[in-house]
Motif scaffolding. Structure first.
Motif, PDB file in Angstrom:
ATOM      1  N   UNK A 293      26.558  35.855  10.756  1.00  0.00           N
ATOM      2  CA  UNK A 293      27.636  34.952  10.371  1.00  0.00           C
ATOM      3  C   UNK A 293      27.142  33.604   9.884  1.00  0.00           C
TER       4      UNK A 293
ATOM      5  N   UNK B 270      26.213  42.627   8.080  1.00  0.00           N
ATOM      6  CA  UNK B 270      27.625  42.505   8.447  1.00  0.00           C
ATOM      7  C   UNK B 270      27.793  41.611   9.663  1.00  0.00           C
ATOM      8  N   UNK B 271      26.801  41.622  10.550  1.00  0.00           N
ATOM      9  CA  UNK B 271      26.919  40.891  11.803  1.00  0.00           C
ATOM     10  C   UNK B 271      26.337  39.482  11.719  1.00  0.00           C
TER      11      UNK B 271
ATOM     12  N   UNK C 152      25.716  26.955   8.587  1.00  0.00           N
ATOM     13  CA  UNK C 152      26.697  26.927   9.673  1.00  0.00           C
ATOM     14  C   UNK C 152      27.088  28.350  10.039  1.00  0.00           C
ATOM     15  N   UNK C 153      27.573  28.491  11.254  1.00  0.00           N
ATOM     16  CA  UNK C 153      28.064  29.781  11.750  1.00  0.00           C
ATOM     17  C   UNK C 153      29.553  29.852  11.439  1.00  0.00           C
ATOM     18  N   UNK C 154      29.914  30.836  10.661  1.00  0.00           N
ATOM     19  CA  UNK C 154      31.296  30.956  10.210  1.00  0.00           C
ATOM     20  C   UNK C 154      32.071  31.933  11.098  1.00  0.00           C
ATOM     21  N   UNK C 155      33.274  31.552  11.424  1.00  0.00           N
ATOM     22  CA  UNK C 155      34.111  32.462  12.206  1.00  0.00           C
ATOM     23  C   UNK C 155      35.540  32.399  11.703  1.00  0.00           C
ATOM     24  N   UNK C 156      36.172  33.563  11.675  1.00  0.00           N
ATOM     25  CA  UNK C 156      37.567  33.624  11.262  1.00  0.00           C
ATOM     26  C   UNK C 156      38.416  34.036  12.449  1.00  0.00           C
ATOM     27  N   UNK C 157      39.425  33.251  12.741  1.00  0.00           N
ATOM     28  CA  UNK C 157      40.287  33.523  13.890  1.00  0.00           C
ATOM     29  C   UNK C 157      41.626  34.062  13.408  1.00  0.00           C
ATOM     30  N   UNK C 158      42.078  35.115  14.036  1.00  0.00           N
ATOM     31  CA  UNK C 158      43.397  35.663  13.737  1.00  0.00           C
ATOM     32  C   UNK C 158      44.253  35.659  15.008  1.00  0.00           C
TER      33      UNK C 158
ATOM     34  N   UNK D  35      29.013  41.909  20.485  1.00  0.00           N
ATOM     35  CA  UNK D  35      29.556  40.700  21.118  1.00  0.00           C
ATOM     36  C   UNK D  35      28.506  39.613  21.031  1.00  0.00           C
ATOM     37  N   UNK D  36      28.948  38.386  20.777  1.00  0.00           N
ATOM     38  CA  UNK D  36      28.014  37.269  20.751  1.00  0.00           C
ATOM     39  C   UNK D  36      28.470  36.160  21.683  1.00  0.00           C
ATOM     40  N   UNK D  37      27.495  35.544  22.330  1.00  0.00           N
ATOM     41  CA  UNK D  37      27.748  34.343  23.134  1.00  0.00           C
ATOM     42  C   UNK D  37      26.942  33.211  22.530  1.00  0.00           C
ATOM     43  N   UNK D  38      27.635  32.130  22.209  1.00  0.00           N
ATOM     44  CA  UNK D  38      27.013  31.061  21.439  1.00  0.00           C
ATOM     45  C   UNK D  38      26.978  29.778  22.247  1.00  0.00           C
TER      46      UNK D  38
END
Lengths: 271, 271
Positions: B114, B111-112, B265-271, B213-216
């Motif tokens: 990405x 789940x974590x 790629x690292x996928x992220x969804x922004x809301x 939490x992740x810091x990239x």
DNA sequence: CAGTGGTCTAGACCACACT
DNA sequence: GTGTGGTCTAGACCACTGC
């Protein structure tokens, strides 16, 4: 007081009176995929948002008014509004009302920018210096067209900008917008505007960005990019490709950013 | 059937009977920060989860049972459970019941993680090959101690692993765990386990990771890292530092990953 | 004080899964 | 059929905001 008449008694699946039969009458039919009342209300509210009946920052009718308008109970409206608020389309404020969300408010500015300085201070409060490097009308490449759901060769606007924090260049962004919805956007307008770009899009073009997807990679800059960001061509940078969507998942912006991550990091929260 | 007695009639702010006065009696007092009933119920359920009264994957009592146990209406329990489900601590399944969420299920595994391959296929279904490179007992450095809310020098377990996708090394991870909760964890146990590491933590050590939490950043590898990932020292890589938390925001894992982003790629969804 | 969202209850009925 | 979660209603009252 239903100022706007309903297009129909909601749907064929729901009689409009109390003690709704919901989908009970449909048993045995070809499975019309049961849609709860509050989902239908949600869709109606979304329609009103998209058509601009209530504009960003404005208050929408109270729950009781909406309940009367849609001929459902207040609790059903509440559930619909709850979900829209969870999606950041509406903002509830106890004692005041429910408002259309906007990128123009202080505490939600730069909602989509996940870059944070290594020391605790927040970005978005300390304003960044912005340099716009042009805003040209182009024809969409195949790649840009695919991202924006256009056809190759359709007109798009392309802009480039550099963001500095305390005089250090940190972000270099290329931005593509469909020319149609953003007719009249100029480099001057972009350069002179104070505040988040998405707030300008709302107020000047009626385009509200609702959500976005990002694809992140580590890359090396080409010589031009390196020069603008004041790093060597061997410096690793974060490549952040963002597609931003307005209502109904319509893509409205492609943005390719290069982030320097010496002194900043991209923050993500996983649930 | 309240098998477990209540510690008290919820709180001093709420009588336990119908027609709750809630916080009405407190008007004019030193603002005890009004806590709705459903929040209190939520906290009680959370306590039961943490203490292992219901284990990951198990079904919790029905809404009516919980309502009887806590002496509130079903609707109030529903709202509490709704929020816990929204936080991914519980999973509702219509017609079956409500279950404690787990990392062991097929459709929520990894789940974590990405990271996505450039072609559409999902990670997590196609199993990655994993090489464990040791699992050592160490003393926490200042940095590790801070991340895990320990004291410098406290015992920690450190492991390193390499993940390959179709024989290409893509992820190199260093993992730090507090030695206390993970007593008895060995490199063998890690290496032989099939499935997500967080599922092992649940079943073997009763530690359920709830959020992270992740810091990239974009970085260059040192020579050792480059060798393991089969890239040159000039290849830009994604540095992903993750702190994973269990119930009540207690940090339980520090993970430093290096991701190759050629091909992924690292996928992220922004809301 | 009036108006808004927020909480809580009680009861009815629907949709879904298992047996 | 039975039991579970899911929807919907109606009404009461509380908390907050601004006039």
């Amino acid at each position: 007081m239903p100022a706007t008449a309903l297009p129909a008694p909601l749907t064929a699946t729901t009689p409009g009176a109390a003690s709704h039969a919901v989908n009970g009458a449909l048993r045995g039919m070809a499975a019309p995929a049961f849609s709860p009342l509050y989902q239908q209300i949600k869709a109606l509210i979304l329609g009103s948002l998209q058509q601009g009946e209530w504009k960003p920052g404005e208050m929408i009718p109270s729950e009781f008014e909406l309940a009367a308008r849609y001929k459902v109970s207040q609790g059903t409206v509440r559930k619909a509004v709850d979900e829209l608020a969870a999606d950041n389309l509406l903002v509830r404020r106890q004692g005041r009302g429910t408002f259309v969300a906007t990128h123009a408010e202080q505490h939600v500015r730069y909602r989509f920018l996940r870059l944070q300085p290594d020391n605790g201070t927040m970005i978005g409060e300390g304003p960044a210096e912005r340099d716009f490097i042009g805003c040209k009308r182009q024809r969409a490449s195949a790649e840009v067209a695919r991202a924006l759901a256009l056809r190759t060769g359709d007109p798009v606007l392309q802009a480039r900008r550099l963001l500095r924090f305390s005089d250090v260049p940190v972000i270099l962004e290329d931005i593509w917008l469909p020319a149609g919805p953003f007719k009249g956007l100029t480099a001057e307008r972009l350069a002179q505007y104070r505040g988040p770009m998405y707030a300008l899009f709302e107020s000047e073009f009626g385009v509200r960005m609702v959500r976005a997807d990002e694809k992140i990679r580590a890359v090396l800059p080409d010589t031009g990019q390196a020069k603008l960001l004041a790093v060597t061509s061997a410096a690793p940078l974060l490549s952040v490709e963002r597609i931003a969507y307005t209502y109904h998942d319509a893509p409205m912006e492609l943005r390719r950013g290069l982030y320097r991550t010496d002194g900043h990091y991209y923050r993500n929260e996983l649930n």
